[in-house]
Design an enzyme around this catalytic site. Structure first.
Site, mmCIF file in Angstrom:
data_model
loop_
_atom_site.group_PDB
_atom_site.id
_atom_site.type_symbol
_atom_site.label_atom_id
_atom_site.label_comp_id
_atom_site.label_asym_id
_atom_site.label_seq_id
_atom_site.Cartn_x
_atom_site.Cartn_y
_atom_site.Cartn_z
ATOM 1 N N GLY A 86 52.507 42.412 43.979
ATOM 2 C CA GLY A 86 51.558 42.670 44.827
ATOM 3 C C GLY A 86 51.390 44.155 45.271
ATOM 4 C CD GLU A 145 57.596 37.388 39.364
ATOM 5 O OE1 GLU A 145 56.549 37.141 40.295
ATOM 6 O OE2 GLU A 145 58.293 36.731 38.971
ATOM 7 N N PRO A 146 55.290 43.193 39.181
ATOM 8 C CG PRO A 146 55.266 45.542 38.610
ATOM 9 C CD PRO A 146 56.124 44.223 38.906
ATOM 10 N NE ARG A 192 45.900 43.918 43.254
ATOM 11 C CZ ARG A 192 45.137 43.193 43.530
ATOM 12 N NH1 ARG A 192 43.624 43.656 43.108
ATOM 13 N NH2 ARG A 192 45.223 41.891 43.659
ATOM 14 C CE1 TYR A 203 40.255 36.474 45.195
ATOM 15 C CE2 TYR A 203 39.694 38.190 43.585
ATOM 16 C CZ TYR A 203 40.291 36.925 43.842
ATOM 17 O OH TYR A 203 41.169 36.327 42.787
ATOM 18 C CB CYS A 245 20.118 33.711 38.171
ATOM 19 S SG CYS A 245 18.557 33.318 38.802
ATOM 20 C CD GLU A 246 26.079 32.967 42.509
ATOM 21 O OE1 GLU A 246 25.789 32.339 41.597
ATOM 22 O OE2 GLU A 246 27.024 33.209 43.364
HETATM 23 N N1 LLP Z 1 53.898 37.172 40.764
HETATM 24 C C1 LLP Z 1 53.421 36.199 41.110
HETATM 25 C C2 LLP Z 1 54.058 35.062 41.396
HETATM 26 C C3 LLP Z 1 51.998 36.040 41.482
HETATM 27 O O1 LLP Z 1 51.202 34.957 41.829
HETATM 28 C C4 LLP Z 1 51.303 37.555 41.523
HETATM 29 C C5 LLP Z 1 49.675 37.281 41.478
HETATM 30 C C6 LLP Z 1 51.934 38.373 40.801
HETATM 31 C C7 LLP Z 1 53.240 38.329 40.755
HETATM 32 C C8 LLP Z 1 51.125 39.725 40.611
HETATM 33 O O2 LLP Z 1 50.646 40.437 41.631
HETATM 34 P P1 LLP Z 1 50.006 41.747 41.738
HETATM 35 O O3 LLP Z 1 51.137 42.871 41.618
HETATM 36 O O4 LLP Z 1 49.092 41.767 40.519
HETATM 37 O O5 LLP Z 1 49.295 41.992 42.915
HETATM 38 N N2 LLP Z 1 42.823 37.502 41.609
HETATM 39 C C9 LLP Z 1 43.399 38.141 42.863
HETATM 40 C C10 LLP Z 1 44.649 38.308 42.728
HETATM 41 C C11 LLP Z 1 45.704 37.251 42.542
HETATM 42 C C12 LLP Z 1 46.868 37.403 42.496
HETATM 43 C C13 LLP Z 1 47.735 36.249 42.003
HETATM 44 N N3 LLP Z 1 49.139 36.382 41.965
HETATM 45 C C14 LLP Z 1 42.512 39.524 42.794
HETATM 46 O O6 LLP Z 1 41.747 40.067 41.884
HETATM 47 O O7 LLP Z 1 42.719 40.154 43.892
#
Ligand code: LLP
Length: 471
Positions: free
Chosen positions: A271, A313-314, A316, A360, A387-388
């Site tokens: 996250g 668990e990064p 993004r 989002y 088309c939106e």
């Molecule tokens: N671990 C778990 C259990 C998760 O559910 C997620 C993301 C991550 C790790 C990785 O999170 P990150 O480091 O990438 O923020 N589609 C949305 C984001 C959905 C995230 C879902 N879970 C977006 O595009 O903002």
């Protein structure tokens, strides 16, 4: 086409130079060459567009690898500072392909997958099964069996029912499966703020009140080995406060379990936020990692238990900033808005290759990639070809006011959750992904063709081509 700002997001500023590449937003080393063209990974964006077409996902390989290494090092240093160790998983949902799996494994990360499909990619790419963590709130029995027999390192249990299913699958396979229990800490976070609630109303994990009971239940199964608790509080988070609050809440349950038998680990999910615009200023990951480690250590002291090994668990923060999407500008349309004009700049992709803005309300930054311009900044909205009316790629940005048809446009920070959320809305084929590094470019995911789209349609003559059915 002069424009006056009106009804704009509060963070948006008129830039001194609408050609400038804000360093936090663009991949490391992205720059303009002496012709003013955007260069990523040592490769000229105009050449990329000519060779591979647009839209095009471009990933700066060195940037992605370096971020993976830096994030791992940050968590290792933070863990060491409180006398423990850490495992860093790359969250494959952000972007998963064979190449990416290899980059991450080579950078010393493990891989987090959350479906059978993601598991298949990780295994096919050669990820050691022991370095895979398998998530998901609705794993099928077939997916569980596959994960167990493949020997995945950990399965993150998401519910009471799943606990029994994994125990059964492991017993049938004659294995002891290491598992984590996903818990809702009641903390939700995004960007600068977090919200802490007593109860969760969402599909993931089990409630904090049941963590000890279910942890004890896991221990009663000879086919399961409880590694520890897991929690993921949200995405695009800019500091450590939400993680610290969540860790503090989890540690009470962790400690209760640890008083009966060792609980070796604590996984606090992913996250970590990135800069999508020049206004975004995430706290450096080293500082966030230290803040979390200190919160865990002080929580452990308060509960009288040893500091467990940590896991994160990064997704993004590793792959997001490494990506840029290239588009070709088509139509331009000035639209009067309160106090001025907004110029709609339509590009040859849209919500099929980047649905985050529509889904989002995400913010992005764009620049003309093919040239620099002396023209003053104009307020633009980069729209797609779907088309939106919600088909917007960049909601609000300033570009040189002479931006026009044929210009190559680059949108920054598209490495995460763009390709992985891509779709075929309006029968638009998904673009290829090209990795750039040291001046060389190569396709790491082939783009779709119209023939790919037609081939799956059972109502079409299989021998038909995109030009029409055979006579
Ligand atoms: N671990 C778990 C259990 C998760 O559910 C997620 C993301 C991550 C790790 C990785 O999170 P990150 O480091 O990438 O923020 N589609 C949305 C984001 C959905 C995230 C879902 N879970 C977006 O595009 O903002």
């Amino acid at each position: 086409m002069a424009s006056t700002p009106a009804a704009l997001p509060g963070w948006l500023r008129v830039p001194d130079d609408p050609n400038a590449l804000a360093p936090r937003v663009w991949p490391e080393g992205a720059h303009r060459d002496d012709r003013g063209r955007l260069v990523v990974g040592g490769v000229d964006s105009v050449e990329l567009a000519a060779r591979f077409g647009t839209p095009l996902y471009v990933l700066d390989e060195a940037d992605a690898r370096a971020r993976a290494g830096r994030i791992r090092a940050a968590f290792e240093a933070a863990a060491a500072s409180v006398g423990t160790d850490v495992t860093v998983y790359y969250a494959g949902k952000a972007f998963l392909s064979g190449e990416i799996v290899r980059w991450m494994i080579e950078a010393g990360l493990s891989i987090d997958v959350c479906t059978g499909g993601e598991l298949a990619v990780a295994l096919a790419a050669g990820a050691p099964p022991a370095r895979i963590g398998f998530h998901g709130n609705n794993k099928s029995i077939a997916e569980i069996e596959r994960a167990v027999t493949a020997g995945v390192g950990t399965i993150i249990l998401d519910s009471e029912l799943e606990l029994e299913r994994v125990a059964d699958a492991a017993a049938r396979a004659g294995r002891v499966q290491r598992v984590r229990l996903r818990v809702n800490s009641g903390v939700h976070a995004s960007t600068h703020e977090f919200l802490a609630t007593a109860h969760e109303d969402q599909k993931f994990g089990v409630s904090l009140e049941r963590a000890v009971e279910l942890g004890t239940r896991i221990r009663a199964h000879a086919s399961l080995d409880l590694l520890g608790l897991h929690c993921h509080i949200g995405s695009q988070i800019f500091d450590s406060a939400g993680f610290a609050e969540s860790a503090e809440r989890l540690l009470a349950a962790h400690a209760e379990l640890a008083r009966v038998a060792p609980v070796p680990e604590l996984n606090l999910g992913g996250g970590f936020g990135i800069a999508y615009t020049a206004a975004d200023d995430p706290v450096p990951i080293e500082q966030i990692a230290l803040g979390i480690a200190e919160a865990v250590a002080s929580g452990c002291r308060a509960n009288g238990v040893p500091v467990p090994k940590l896991a994160f668990e990064p997704g993004r923060s590793i792959i997001g900033p490494a990506g840029v999407t290239l588009y070709t500008v088509g139509m331009i349309k000035p639209v009067p808005i309160e106090g001025g004009w907004r110029h709609y700049v339509s590009v040859d992709g849209g919500m099929s290759d980047n649905v985050r803005t529509a889904l989002y309300g995400a913010d992005y930054s764009a620049r003309i990639a093919s040239r620099v311009s002396e023209a003053p900044p104009a307020l633009v909205r980069v729209a797609g070809k779907h088309c939106e009316s919600g088909d917007v790629v960049v909601d609000a940005e300033y570009l040189p006011h002479d931006v026009g048809p044929g210009d190559l446009l680059a949108v920054a920070a598209t490495g995460a959750y763009c390709w992985s959320l891509s779709n075929n809305y309006n029968h638009v084929p998904r673009p290829p992904v090209v990795a750039v590094r040291d001046g060389a470019a190569r396709v790491i995911v082939r783009g779709e063709t119209e023939a790919d789209l037609l081939a799956r349609d059972a109502g079409l003559d299989a021998s038909a081509t995109a030009e029409g059915a055979p006579a």
